[in-house]
Design a protein around this motif. Structure first.
Motif, PDB file in Angstrom:
ATOM      1  N   PRO A  36       0.827  -1.225   0.000  1.00 43.44           N
ATOM      2  CA  PRO A  36       0.000   0.000   0.000  1.00 43.44           C
ATOM      3  C   PRO A  36       0.856   1.267   0.000  1.00 43.44           C
ATOM      4  CG  PRO A  36      -0.045  -1.045   2.171  1.00 43.44           C
ATOM      5  CD  PRO A  36       0.692  -1.990   1.251  1.00 43.44           C
ATOM      6  N   ARG A  37       2.190   1.089   0.190  1.00 42.33           N
ATOM      7  CA  ARG A  37       3.090   2.270   0.223  1.00 42.33           C
ATOM      8  C   ARG A  37       3.909   2.403  -1.054  1.00 42.33           C
ATOM      9  NH1 ARG A  37       3.383  -1.115   5.191  1.00 42.33           N
ATOM     10  NH2 ARG A  37       1.961   0.016   6.564  1.00 42.33           N
ATOM     11  N   GLN A  82      17.619  -0.790   0.669  1.00 41.48           N
ATOM     12  CA  GLN A  82      17.132  -1.686   1.728  1.00 41.48           C
ATOM     13  C   GLN A  82      16.577  -2.919   1.042  1.00 41.48           C
ATOM     14  OE1 GLN A  82      14.555   0.057   4.692  1.00 41.48           O
ATOM     15  NE2 GLN A  82      13.435  -1.851   5.002  1.00 41.48           N
ATOM     16  N   HIS A  84      14.704  -6.217   1.168  1.00 40.23           N
ATOM     17  CA  HIS A  84      13.727  -6.788   2.101  1.00 40.23           C
ATOM     18  C   HIS A  84      13.173  -8.141   1.646  1.00 40.23           C
ATOM     19  CE1 HIS A  84      12.022  -4.733   5.750  1.00 40.23           C
ATOM     20  NE2 HIS A  84      11.374  -5.875   5.779  1.00 40.23           N
ATOM     21  N   LEU A 129      18.950  -4.637   9.239  1.00 38.92           N
ATOM     22  CA  LEU A 129      17.673  -4.176   9.775  1.00 38.92           C
ATOM     23  C   LEU A 129      16.912  -5.405  10.270  1.00 38.92           C
ATOM     24  CD1 LEU A 129      15.470  -1.940  10.095  1.00 38.92           C
ATOM     25  CD2 LEU A 129      14.625  -2.657   7.865  1.00 38.92           C
ATOM     26  N   ASP A 131      13.698  -7.124  11.455  1.00 37.32           N
ATOM     27  CA  ASP A 131      12.265  -6.883  11.304  1.00 37.32           C
ATOM     28  C   ASP A 131      11.517  -8.153  11.717  1.00 37.32           C
ATOM     29  OD1 ASP A 131       9.874  -5.671  10.654  1.00 37.32           O
ATOM     30  OD2 ASP A 131      10.173  -5.744   8.486  1.00 37.32           O
ATOM     31  N   PRO A 141       6.565  -8.905   2.800  1.00 35.06           N
ATOM     32  CA  PRO A 141       7.443  -9.423   3.852  1.00 35.06           C
ATOM     33  C   PRO A 141       7.732  -8.448   4.985  1.00 35.06           C
ATOM     34  CG  PRO A 141       8.714  -8.824   1.920  1.00 35.06           C
ATOM     35  CD  PRO A 141       7.284  -8.565   1.568  1.00 35.06           C
ATOM     36  N   GLY A 142       7.101  -7.296   5.004  1.00 36.49           N
ATOM     37  CA  GLY A 142       7.346  -6.315   6.067  1.00 36.49           C
ATOM     38  C   GLY A 142       6.298  -5.240   6.008  1.00 36.49           C
ATOM     39  N   GLY A 143       6.425  -4.288   6.945  1.00 39.12           N
ATOM     40  CA  GLY A 143       5.461  -3.204   6.970  1.00 39.12           C
ATOM     41  C   GLY A 143       4.102  -3.654   7.421  1.00 39.12           C
ATOM     42  N   LEU A 144       4.091  -4.621   8.367  1.00 40.88           N
ATOM     43  CA  LEU A 144       2.827  -5.198   8.828  1.00 40.88           C
ATOM     44  C   LEU A 144       2.449  -4.720  10.234  1.00 40.88           C
ATOM     45  CD1 LEU A 144       3.636  -8.718   7.433  1.00 40.88           C
ATOM     46  CD2 LEU A 144       1.804  -7.238   6.608  1.00 40.88           C
ATOM     47  N   GLY A 167       6.477  -3.110  14.059  1.00 33.54           N
ATOM     48  CA  GLY A 167       5.494  -2.797  15.089  1.00 33.54           C
ATOM     49  C   GLY A 167       5.902  -1.718  16.068  1.00 33.54           C
ATOM     50  N   ASP A 186      13.293   1.999  12.867  1.00 28.20           N
ATOM     51  CA  ASP A 186      12.615   2.169  11.582  1.00 28.20           C
ATOM     52  C   ASP A 186      11.132   1.918  11.799  1.00 28.20           C
ATOM     53  OD1 ASP A 186      11.928   2.192   8.903  1.00 28.20           O
ATOM     54  OD2 ASP A 186      12.790   0.224   8.467  1.00 28.20           O
ATOM     55  N   GLY A 190       3.381   2.258  12.410  1.00 27.48           N
ATOM     56  CA  GLY A 190       3.178   2.972  13.671  1.00 27.48           C
ATOM     57  C   GLY A 190       3.049   4.472  13.518  1.00 27.48           C
TER      58      GLY A 190
HETATM   59  O1  LIG Z   1       5.982  -1.243   3.995  1.00 26.99           O
HETATM   60  C1  LIG Z   1       5.751  -2.146   3.193  1.00 26.99           C
HETATM   61  O2  LIG Z   1       4.645  -2.238   2.634  1.00 26.99           O
HETATM   62  C2  LIG Z   1       6.773  -3.177   2.892  1.00 26.99           C
HETATM   63  C3  LIG Z   1       6.607  -3.993   1.803  1.00 26.99           C
HETATM   64  C4  LIG Z   1       7.546  -4.967   1.532  1.00 26.99           C
HETATM   65  C5  LIG Z   1       8.653  -5.122   2.331  1.00 26.99           C
HETATM   66  C6  LIG Z   1       8.842  -4.304   3.427  1.00 26.99           C
HETATM   67  C7  LIG Z   1       7.912  -3.328   3.710  1.00 26.99           C
HETATM   68  N1  LIG Z   1       8.066  -2.501   4.789  1.00 26.99           N
HETATM   69  C8  LIG Z   1       9.137  -2.544   5.686  1.00 26.99           C
HETATM   70  C9  LIG Z   1       9.206  -1.303   6.485  1.00 26.99           C
HETATM   71  O3  LIG Z   1       8.504  -0.354   6.264  1.00 26.99           O
HETATM   72  C10 LIG Z   1      10.145  -1.153   7.566  1.00 26.99           C
HETATM   73  O4  LIG Z   1      11.412  -1.398   7.104  1.00 26.99           O
HETATM   74  C11 LIG Z   1       9.782  -1.973   8.744  1.00 26.99           C
HETATM   75  O5  LIG Z   1       9.528  -3.272   8.399  1.00 26.99           O
HETATM   76  C12 LIG Z   1       8.674  -1.351   9.559  1.00 26.99           C
HETATM   77  O6  LIG Z   1       7.434  -1.851   9.351  1.00 26.99           O
HETATM   78  P1  LIG Z   1       6.223  -1.588  10.384  1.00 26.99           P
HETATM   79  O7  LIG Z   1       6.066  -2.815  11.223  1.00 26.99           O
HETATM   80  O8  LIG Z   1       5.054  -1.345   9.527  1.00 26.99           O
HETATM   81  O9  LIG Z   1       6.563  -0.385  11.196  1.00 26.99           O
END
Ligand SMILES: O=C(O)c1ccccc1NCC(=O)[C@H](O)[C@H](O)COP(=O)(O)O
Length: 219
Positions: A36-37, A82, A84, A129, A131, A141-144, A167, A186, A190
């Motif tokens: 979504p980002r 980065q 990921h 990093l 995560d 795989p992240g940003g959840l 988180g 990072d 949040g």
């Molecule tokens: O943000 C995403 O959508 C994303 C997609 C694919 C891989 C990684 C992604 N995000 C990672 C991050 O934004 C940060 O490095 C980190 O994981 C923080 O995530 P959050 O738990 O949402 O704060």
């Protein structure tokens, strides 16, 4: 060493400006279409220009091929990649050599066994990093917005700078730093009001809370 604060998943001029004005050290742009980002190359170019060296530009990619990285280099000219996804140690070496940029490898953590990859990555990566490991059925795989057990990093011996993520928010960042001893934090979910929608007030509160932590610890 002063604490590094990274705000990830920025996709608008307004929220990027907030992060810069609030003193973010790193601003992250997600180039991963299912997210979504996700930002297009065009948006990445526009936002990259706005940074004007006030923070390091981080390009987040997931198992990206050379052509994709080439396009991101041209559009954003990131200061750091980065990585990921499942990029191997050899792929990290290859990316550094081809694109001449430092790499930060995201290491997914759910148990102590996940740290076994560190010696391999530490030989090549410029930064790690940590995560939270995403569930198997996750769309990314992240940003959840999910944390991992920070205690797993408590006795970490790593000869490389590392950041912690997953988180985090203004109310738990101090504890995450205390437990992990990380040199940086990072955040993405949040500081959002909904997935992909950054909230300027939450960005400011997160950066304030992270900085306050470091001030306390040097007293
Ligand atoms: O943000 C995403 O959508 C994303 C997609 C694919 C891989 C990684 C992604 N995000 C990672 C991050 O934004 C940060 O490095 C980190 O994981 C923080 O995530 P959050 O738990 O949402 O704060």
């Amino acid at each position: 060493m002063s604490l590094l604060v990274k705000i990830c998943g920025l996709s608008t001029r307004e929220t990027l400006q907030t992060a810069l004005d609030a003193g973010a050290d790193m601003v992250g742009f997600v180039f991963f279409p299912p997210s979504p980002r996700h930002v297009s190359l065009e948006t990445g170019r526009d936002l990259g220009r706005q940074v004007k060296r006030r923070a390091l530009k981080v390009a987040l990619t997931v198992d990206a091929d050379d052509a994709t990285l080439d396009n991101i280099m041209d559009a954003l000219s990131p200061d750091i990649f980065q990585l990921h996804g499942h990029e191997s140690v050899a792929r990290l070496r290859d990316i550094k050599q081809k694109f001449g940029r430092p790499v930060m490898k995201a290491v997914p953590v759910a148990s102590a066994a996940d740290l076994a990859v560190l010696p391999g990555y530490a030989a090549v990566a410029d930064r790690i990093l940590f995560d939270a490991r995403a569930p198997k059925d996750a769309t990314r795989p992240g940003g959840l917005g999910a944390p991992f057990d920070w205690q797993l990093l408590q006795n970490l011996e790593l000869d490389l700078p590392y950041m912690v993520s997953g988180g985090l928010h203004a109310d738990n960042v101090a504890e995450a730093l205390r437990v992990t001893g990380a040199g940086g934090v990072d955040v993405s979910s949040g500081v959002e009001s909904a997935p992909g929608v950054k909230d300027p007030e939450l960005i400011k509160a997160f950066i304030r809370a992270a900085r306050a932590t470091r001030e306390l610890s040097v007293r």
